[in-house]
Design an enzyme around this catalytic site. Sequence first.
Site: not given
Ligand code: THU
Length: 132
Positions: A47, A49, A52, A57, A59
Site C-alpha cells: 500500500i 502513499n 513515499y 509492504c 508482508e
Molecule cells: N515491497 C513489498 O511489498 N515487499 C517487500 O518485501 C519489498 C518491497 C513493495 C514496497 C513498494 O510498494 C514496492 O514494493 C517497491 O519498493
Amino acid sequence: SILKKHYKELTEKTIKNLKFSYSPYSEFKVSSSVLSDSGKIFTGVNIENSSYSLTLCAETSAIANAISKGVKKINAVAIFTDSEEFVFPCGACRQRISEFSDNADIILINSKRKIKILKLKSLLPNSFKLNL
Ligand code: THU
C-alpha cells in the site's frame, strides 16, 4: 511442516490478490499471505502513499491483518509478484515475521508460478528478540 497441505490454497490466494495492490508510484505490485498455526489464511498487498516513505509492504499488511484477527503464531508467509525473479521479503518484514514465528516457511512465487520455499532463519539468522 504439518500445514503443507495448505500451501496450494495459500499460493492461489496470494496470486489472486495481486490485483488489490495499491502501487501507483512504483507500479510494482506485491501480494503476500500469512498462514496461521491453525491453518487460516490472511492476505495483504503493498500500500503506497504519495509521501513515499509511508508505504506499507505486502508482508506487513498481511501480518497486520492476521494479528488483528487474533493470530499468535505464523507458520508460513507467501510472497507473489509479477517478476520472473523471485522477490524476497525486505529486512524490516523479516524482523516482523520473526516476532511471530521461530522459523516460518517463506514461500516465494514468481510470475511463472514457480515456487521456492525457504526458512526464515536462513534469511534472518540470529534475529533480535527480547527475553522478558
Ligand atoms: N515491497 C513489498 O511489498 N515487499 C517487500 O518485501 C519489498 C518491497 C513493495 C514496497 C513498494 O510498494 C514496492 O514494493 C517497491 O519498493
